[in-house]
Enzyme design. Structure first.
Site, PDB file in Angstrom:
ATOM      1  N   HIS A 148      59.483   9.787  20.626  1.00 56.88           N
ATOM      2  CA  HIS A 148      60.204   9.069  21.669  1.00 56.88           C
ATOM      3  C   HIS A 148      61.343   9.956  22.137  1.00 56.88           C
ATOM      4  O   HIS A 148      62.040  10.538  21.309  1.00 56.88           O
ATOM      5  CB  HIS A 148      60.885   7.825  21.109  1.00 56.88           C
ATOM      6  CG  HIS A 148      59.951   6.801  20.590  1.00 56.88           C
ATOM      7  ND1 HIS A 148      58.908   6.299  21.310  1.00 56.88           N
ATOM      8  CD2 HIS A 148      59.941   6.155  19.415  1.00 56.88           C
ATOM      9  CE1 HIS A 148      58.297   5.388  20.594  1.00 56.88           C
ATOM     10  NE2 HIS A 148      58.886   5.286  19.444  1.00 56.88           N
ATOM     11  N   THR A 170      44.106   6.797  18.045  1.00 49.09           N
ATOM     12  CA  THR A 170      44.796   7.254  16.853  1.00 49.09           C
ATOM     13  C   THR A 170      44.197   6.498  15.667  1.00 49.09           C
ATOM     14  O   THR A 170      43.185   5.798  15.819  1.00 49.09           O
ATOM     15  CB  THR A 170      46.327   7.057  16.988  1.00 49.09           C
ATOM     16  OG1 THR A 170      46.961   7.761  15.923  1.00 49.09           O
ATOM     17  CG2 THR A 170      46.730   5.596  16.995  1.00 49.09           C
ATOM     18  N   ALA A 219      53.814  11.569  17.227  1.00 44.32           N
ATOM     19  CA  ALA A 219      54.205  11.368  18.623  1.00 44.32           C
ATOM     20  C   ALA A 219      55.711  11.212  18.615  1.00 44.32           C
ATOM     21  O   ALA A 219      56.317  11.056  17.553  1.00 44.32           O
ATOM     22  CB  ALA A 219      53.536  10.125  19.203  1.00 44.32           C
ATOM     23  N   GLY A 265      54.847  19.373  22.953  1.00 44.19           N
ATOM     24  CA  GLY A 265      55.122  20.209  24.123  1.00 44.19           C
ATOM     25  C   GLY A 265      53.904  20.379  25.020  1.00 44.19           C
ATOM     26  O   GLY A 265      53.953  21.060  26.029  1.00 44.19           O
ATOM     27  N   LYS A 296      63.222   4.610  25.243  1.00 44.32           N
ATOM     28  CA  LYS A 296      64.369   4.231  26.071  1.00 44.32           C
ATOM     29  C   LYS A 296      64.597   2.712  26.014  1.00 44.32           C
ATOM     30  O   LYS A 296      65.724   2.243  25.881  1.00 44.32           O
ATOM     31  CB  LYS A 296      64.148   4.655  27.521  1.00 44.32           C
ATOM     32  CG  LYS A 296      65.173   3.997  28.368  1.00 44.32           C
ATOM     33  CD  LYS A 296      65.159   4.228  29.807  1.00 44.32           C
ATOM     34  CE  LYS A 296      66.095   3.191  30.400  1.00 44.32           C
ATOM     35  NZ  LYS A 296      66.608   3.538  31.680  1.00 44.32           N
ATOM     36  N   ASP A 347      53.717   7.322  25.456  1.00 45.73           N
ATOM     37  CA  ASP A 347      54.696   7.984  26.350  1.00 45.73           C
ATOM     38  C   ASP A 347      55.088   7.116  27.533  1.00 45.73           C
ATOM     39  O   ASP A 347      55.406   7.611  28.610  1.00 45.73           O
ATOM     40  CB  ASP A 347      54.143   9.324  26.876  1.00 45.73           C
ATOM     41  CG  ASP A 347      53.646  10.208  25.763  1.00 45.73           C
ATOM     42  OD1 ASP A 347      54.337  10.278  24.748  1.00 45.73           O
ATOM     43  OD2 ASP A 347      52.572  10.811  25.905  1.00 45.73           O
ATOM     44  N   THR A 395      56.544  15.690  21.020  1.00 44.76           N
ATOM     45  CA  THR A 395      56.335  16.309  19.717  1.00 44.76           C
ATOM     46  C   THR A 395      55.647  17.654  19.863  1.00 44.76           C
ATOM     47  O   THR A 395      55.999  18.624  19.215  1.00 44.76           O
ATOM     48  CB  THR A 395      55.476  15.384  18.817  1.00 44.76           C
ATOM     49  OG1 THR A 395      56.159  14.152  18.680  1.00 44.76           O
ATOM     50  CG2 THR A 395      55.250  15.980  17.437  1.00 44.76           C
TER      51      THR A 395
HETATM   52  P1  GDP Z   1      57.710   6.849  24.396  1.00 43.30           P
HETATM   53  O1  GDP Z   1      56.983   7.563  23.328  1.00 43.30           O
HETATM   54  O2  GDP Z   1      56.955   5.681  24.919  1.00 43.30           O
HETATM   55  O3  GDP Z   1      59.110   6.520  24.016  1.00 43.30           O
HETATM   56  O4  GDP Z   1      57.823   7.816  25.658  1.00 43.30           O
HETATM   57  P2  GDP Z   1      58.331   9.341  25.734  1.00 43.30           P
HETATM   58  O5  GDP Z   1      59.712   9.440  25.283  1.00 43.30           O
HETATM   59  O6  GDP Z   1      57.344  10.249  25.119  1.00 43.30           O
HETATM   60  O7  GDP Z   1      58.180   9.596  27.318  1.00 43.30           O
HETATM   61  C1  GDP Z   1      58.869   8.940  28.245  1.00 43.30           C
HETATM   62  C2  GDP Z   1      59.660   9.969  29.048  1.00 43.30           C
HETATM   63  O8  GDP Z   1      60.158   9.350  30.182  1.00 43.30           O
HETATM   64  C3  GDP Z   1      60.871  10.516  28.326  1.00 43.30           C
HETATM   65  O9  GDP Z   1      61.094  11.839  28.735  1.00 43.30           O
HETATM   66  C4  GDP Z   1      61.996   9.602  28.800  1.00 43.30           C
HETATM   67  O10 GDP Z   1      63.280  10.218  28.740  1.00 43.30           O
HETATM   68  C5  GDP Z   1      61.584   9.385  30.200  1.00 43.30           C
HETATM   69  N1  GDP Z   1      61.968   8.116  30.810  1.00 43.30           N
HETATM   70  C6  GDP Z   1      61.987   6.857  30.290  1.00 43.30           C
HETATM   71  N2  GDP Z   1      62.293   5.957  31.240  1.00 43.30           N
HETATM   72  C7  GDP Z   1      62.456   6.659  32.388  1.00 43.30           C
HETATM   73  C8  GDP Z   1      62.741   6.302  33.736  1.00 43.30           C
HETATM   74  O11 GDP Z   1      62.895   5.146  34.096  1.00 43.30           O
HETATM   75  N3  GDP Z   1      62.796   7.321  34.646  1.00 43.30           N
HETATM   76  C9  GDP Z   1      62.627   8.623  34.322  1.00 43.30           C
HETATM   77  N4  GDP Z   1      62.690   9.541  35.265  1.00 43.30           N
HETATM   78  N5  GDP Z   1      62.327   8.992  33.060  1.00 43.30           N
HETATM   79  C10 GDP Z   1      62.254   8.037  32.121  1.00 43.30           C
END
Ligand code: GDP
Length: 430
Positions: free
Chosen positions: A40, A237, A38, A305, A17, A12, A303
């Site tokens: 994204h 994991t 998990a 919540g 992003k 996470d 995934t």
């Molecule tokens: P991943 O599994 O590593 O892709 O991470 P997740 O998607 O589970 O969690 C990252 C969360 O942080 C998501 O809700 C993204 O939309 C959010 N996110 C990513 N980069 C940024 C950021 O720079 N700022 C903020 N506020 N949220 C971000």
């Protein structure tokens, strides 16, 4: 050339992003490990998406997305996710499902649930999506590969062999109903049709793409701490979360991997059971506030919540996490989240049995570790959406400088919001 985008921590970190952003300059995006356990979160011009099994390159029509042989493939979930994204207006993606990937079967999900039930309070906080039984079967060589779906006699034989063992376990250890081979077989034949158009020789494709000078992006799931060898075993994991495993799970040669981008957040978060070691944790109202403000909609699993535990940036874990990934650079996400704080703590050491160390220990010592914090002043303003690193408040830049000096890996990207363009490029001081 190959670039890997992987997590430095517990998952996470915002890999989705960064992958979505860097995918633009890539020709191929590959998922190489893990399964749909998990997710994204990706926010771009087409909307907000939670991807679990599809690679993050699916939003670009020029990209070939690959589900590599290292992935635990739940066909039903893949089919559902494909339907979901296309119904949200994303054009049908170019997708190859490796013929060597193995199938996450309905009995893996059942087994995962039964085992958590059996363990009761000693459970590992599994997402119950069958990942541990899947990888156990893979290494016990009772798994079923995608290619087996296209040889029905072989499929029936392998399924019968696998189910024979499962039924002994289900009936005698878990006291649960036995599985019916015929029913499973028919189910698999139905599922086969869902992926038939995508199944292909991913290994050959990847090697040809490299020979043609294409850019390949590997997309990791979870992070270093969750690696079964180099992470916080057994609260890990069951597949390798390290870029190095991309050489196996995506079949890219080690010599082709030129960049390893380690993603880490400006604070920490961790999912899993409450017994998991999480040294820099912030609890109480302070933690609730960070959780509420974190990510794009608070720190809750994409995934599951489930509320994520949150903490201060853990420099000990992140330095180690970047080291074992072989990071060539780090991307720092969610800096904007910390704008409300007067002072920001960073965990710069672990106190274990009265001695302070900067070395990340093995699990028994980790469970005894207490955080040693250094405090830095906050910047007390909203930097969300900033795209010019130089325009950031001095205290925000000083915070990033401090983190970089702690982890000893150049931080070249600093993300200031969840959207694709909310990112700054930084000239590293290392
Ligand atoms: P991943 O599994 O590593 O892709 O991470 P997740 O998607 O589970 O969690 C990252 C969360 O942080 C998501 O809700 C993204 O939309 C959010 N996110 C990513 N980069 C940024 C950021 O720079 N700022 C903020 N506020 N949220 C971000």
């Amino acid at each position: 050339m190959v670039k890997a985008i992987v997590g430095a921590n517990w998952g996470d970190e915002g890999k989705g992003k960064i992958t979505d952003m860097l995918a633009e300059q890539s020709d191929v995006v590959i998922r190489f490990q893990g399964g749909a356990n998990a997710g994204h979160t990706i926010i771009n011009d087409m909307g907000r998406f939670a991807l679990h099994i599809l690679p993050s390159g699916i939003f670009y029509p020029h990209i070939t997305n690959i589900i590599g042989n290292g992935v635990a493939l739940d066909i039903q979930k893949l089919a559902d996710e494909l339907r979901d994204v296309t119904s949200q207006g994303v054009p049908a993606p170019k997708l190859i499902v490796s013929e060597r990937a193995q199938l996450l079967m309905p009995y893996h999900v059942l087994q995962d649930g039964y085992e958590e039930e059996r363990l009761g309070g000693k459970a590992f906080g599994s997402t119950k999506s069958g990942i541990a039984p899947f990888y156990s079967d893979k290494y016990a060589k009772t798994g079923i590969q995608v290619c087996d779906l296209f040889d029905e006699q072989r499929l029936l034989e392998r399924l019968t062999a696998a189910v024979t063992v499962k039924n002994i376990l289900f009936e005698h250890l878990y006291r649960k109903p036995a599985l019916d081979v015929r029913e499973l077989f028919d189910q698999l034949l139905r599922l086969r049709e869902e992926i038939r158009p995508y199944v292909g020789d991913a290994v050959g494709f990847v090697h040809q793409a490299l020979a043609d000078g294409k850019n390949i992006l590997l997309e990791g799931q979870l992070g270093s701490m969750k690696d079964p060898d180099l992470g916080i075993f057994p609260m890990t994991t069951s597949s390798h979360t390290l870029a190095g495993f991309g050489c196996v799970g995506a079949a890219v040669p080690p010599s082709a991997m030129e960049e390893v981008i380690c993603v880490t957040k400006a604070y920490s978060s961790c999912v899993g059971s409450s017994t998991e070691p999480f040294v820099s944790e912030v609890t109480g109202p302070e933690g609730d506030e960070l959780r509420r403000r974190g990510g794009d909609k608070g720190e809750f699993g994409a995934t599951t919540g489930r509320p994520r535990r949150v903490g201060w940036f853990d420099a000990v874990a992140t330095r180690y996490g970047c080291m074992v990934q072989g990071a060539t650079q780090a991307a720092l996400t969610c800096l904007d989240v910390l704008g409300y704080l007067d002072e920001i703590k960073v965990c710069t050491g672990y106190e274990i049995d009265g001695a302070v160390t900067g070395r990340f220990p093995t699990t028994p010592a980790l469970l005894r570790a207490k955080p040693v914090f250094t405090s830095l002043p906050g910047w007390k303003c909203d930097i969300r959406g900033c795209t010019d690193y130089r325009a950031l408040p001095e205290n925000a830049k000083a915070y990033v400088d401090f983190l970089e000096s702690q982890i000893s890996v150049p931080i070249r990207m600093v993300s200031t919001g969840p959207k694709r363009r909310e990112i700054t490029q930084r000239a590293s001081k290392l």
